[in-house]
Motif scaffolding. Structure first.
Motif, PDB file in Angstrom:
ATOM      1  N   SER A  19      -4.942   9.166 -94.266  1.00  0.00           N
ATOM      2  CA  SER A  19      -6.135   8.888 -93.473  1.00  0.00           C
ATOM      3  C   SER A  19      -7.318   8.564 -94.382  1.00  0.00           C
ATOM      4  N   ASN A  20      -8.101   7.576 -93.978  1.00  0.00           N
ATOM      5  CA  ASN A  20      -9.359   7.280 -94.659  1.00  0.00           C
ATOM      6  C   ASN A  20     -10.493   7.180 -93.641  1.00  0.00           C
ATOM      7  N   ALA A  80      -3.900   7.337 -89.928  1.00  0.00           N
ATOM      8  CA  ALA A  80      -5.117   6.838 -89.287  1.00  0.00           C
ATOM      9  C   ALA A  80      -5.889   6.073 -90.357  1.00  0.00           C
ATOM     10  N   TRP A  81      -5.887   4.743 -90.254  1.00  0.00           N
ATOM     11  CA  TRP A  81      -6.467   3.927 -91.324  1.00  0.00           C
ATOM     12  C   TRP A  81      -7.597   3.061 -90.801  1.00  0.00           C
ATOM     13  N   TRP A  82      -8.700   3.085 -91.515  1.00  0.00           N
ATOM     14  CA  TRP A  82      -9.928   2.404 -91.109  1.00  0.00           C
ATOM     15  C   TRP A  82     -10.085   1.101 -91.879  1.00  0.00           C
ATOM     16  N   ALA A 104      -4.706  -0.764-100.187  1.00  0.00           N
ATOM     17  CA  ALA A 104      -5.088   0.627-100.432  1.00  0.00           C
ATOM     18  C   ALA A 104      -4.244   1.571 -99.584  1.00  0.00           C
ATOM     19  N   LEU A 105      -3.916   1.163 -98.362  1.00  0.00           N
ATOM     20  CA  LEU A 105      -3.041   1.971 -97.506  1.00  0.00           C
ATOM     21  C   LEU A 105      -1.644   2.072 -98.107  1.00  0.00           C
ATOM     22  N   ARG A 111       1.715   7.185-102.899  1.00  0.00           N
ATOM     23  CA  ARG A 111       1.314   8.425-103.565  1.00  0.00           C
ATOM     24  C   ARG A 111       1.707   9.649-102.751  1.00  0.00           C
ATOM     25  N   THR A 112       1.644   9.520-101.433  1.00  0.00           N
ATOM     26  CA  THR A 112       1.880  10.662-100.562  1.00  0.00           C
ATOM     27  C   THR A 112       3.357  10.935-100.332  1.00  0.00           C
TER      28      THR A 112
END
Length: 358
Positions: A19-20, A80-82, A104-105, A111-112
């Protein structure tokens, strides 16, 4: 490792694993019905448009409602990505802007969950496309899959049907409750009178509440003068609403950010009881010695005390006092509201340090 993770491993307030979503500017209230309507629309449609009224000359808080939706229903989503579209009107530039944010997503997902984990977006994924210039063309830039897409735009578009929600002004009842919450020196009758004169614009309501705190109810009502030729945004009664004062040019925080910091402190443990206020204030004073909190009152309403401390901190030539406002909250750990204080204090400190570097 599987993706997405099991829902039971997350608390009700924890953000999705990826999420960002931006922080919610405070104060924010009075939009419960619209946020619930967005949820109902997503039960029928994969993408929903949140837009201003056709005749509206300015926005009514679409971005903040979108953030509030993301944070209200966080357990419904694993991602949840903005995407910030910034009102971009050139299609090529918009495509490049969105691709950069999508990359970036992808990096955050790697990474996650590891680079080899792949999962096609479904309805457990939420994508927000904020400040879209042309909602009729944004389809072309959607992330593939069946994820939920929330689009915010000033325009209602021409190709959207029932899968859209017009965000108008707050109701009179919502307005006077917001005024009462933000201006302790207002009575219910006074707040209702002011609310009846307005068009429910959140920023204008906050500006009026600040004016009431500063000059009182009578002086504020004298500022609301009749408008001979009202535009579509002028509230009932032909009243001109004062615009928020922007007297913070060159200051570490803007006027809106200052109000947000005050509200964040008011909703943190500091603003709950006199005992917690006293503990916090003692800690602040110890951290800033030998500097004294000159002119800061320990009496009166909690929010008035908080306002005086924040104003004093912003008036200093160094960030020492401002830094202490956040550091003194460490006693309460990671309680809700503290993160918003830390975010704004860090921004102010960065501004101070940037000025020193020039």
């Amino acid at each position: 490792m599987t993706f997405p993770p099991q829902r039971s491993s997350r608390s009700a307030t924890a953000p999705p694993p990826i999420s960002n979503i931006p922080p919610l500017d405070l104060p924010f209230q009075g939009r419960d019905d619209q946020i619930a309507e967005l949820l109902e629309l997503f039960e029928q449609y994969g993408h929903v448009l949140l837009h201003d009224g056709v005749a509206s000359g300015h926005g009514f808080g679409k971005t903040q409602v979108a953030i509030a939706y993301c944070r209200r229903y966080t357990r419904r989503y694993d991602v949840a990505w903005w995407f910030s579209c910034r009102g971009e009107t050139d299609d090529d530039r918009l495509c490049g802007l969105l691709e950069e944010q999508y990359q970036a997503l992808r990096e955050e997902r790697a990474r996650t969950f590891g680079a080899k984990v792949e999962h096609r977006p479904d309805n457990r994924w939420l994508f927000v496309y904020d400040d879209v210039s042309n909602p009729d063309r944004v389809y072309e830039h959607f992330v593939p899959g069946t994820g939920h897409r929330l689009v915010t735009s000033r325009s209602c578009g021409r190709t959207w049907g029932s899968n859209r929600l017009e965000l108008g002004g707050m109701t009179v009842e919502q307005s006077w409750r917001l005024l009462l919450d933000q201006a302790e020196n207002l009575s219910s009758k006074q707040a209702k009178h002011l609310a009846s004169l307005m068009n429910g614009h959140p920023a204008q309501l906050l500006a009026v509440a600040e004016e009431v705190r500063r000059t009182g109810y009578e002086a504020c009502t004298r500022m609301l003068t009749p408008a001979p030729q009202a535009d579509p945004d002028t509230p009932p009664g032909g009243i001109v609403i004062p615009q928020p004062r922007d007297d913070s040019s060159g200051a570490p925080l803007s006027g809106v950010e200052r109000r947000t910091l005050v509200e964040a402190l008011a909703r943190s443990p500091v603003g709950r009881t006199r005992e917690s206020w006293d503990i916090w204030l003692v800690s602040v004073r110890q951290m800033i010695e030998p500097t004294q909190l000159a002119g800061v009152s320990d009496g009166g309403q909690l929010r008035d005390r908080i306002i005086s401390v924040v104003n004093f901190a912003l008036a200093q030539r160094s960030p020492k006092v401002m830094q202490a406002l956040a550091d003194a909250l460490d006693l309460w750990g990671d309680e809700e509201g503290i993160a918003d204080v830390r975010r704004l204090v860090d921004k102010a400190v960065d501004s101070w340090n940037g000025d020193q570097g020039r």
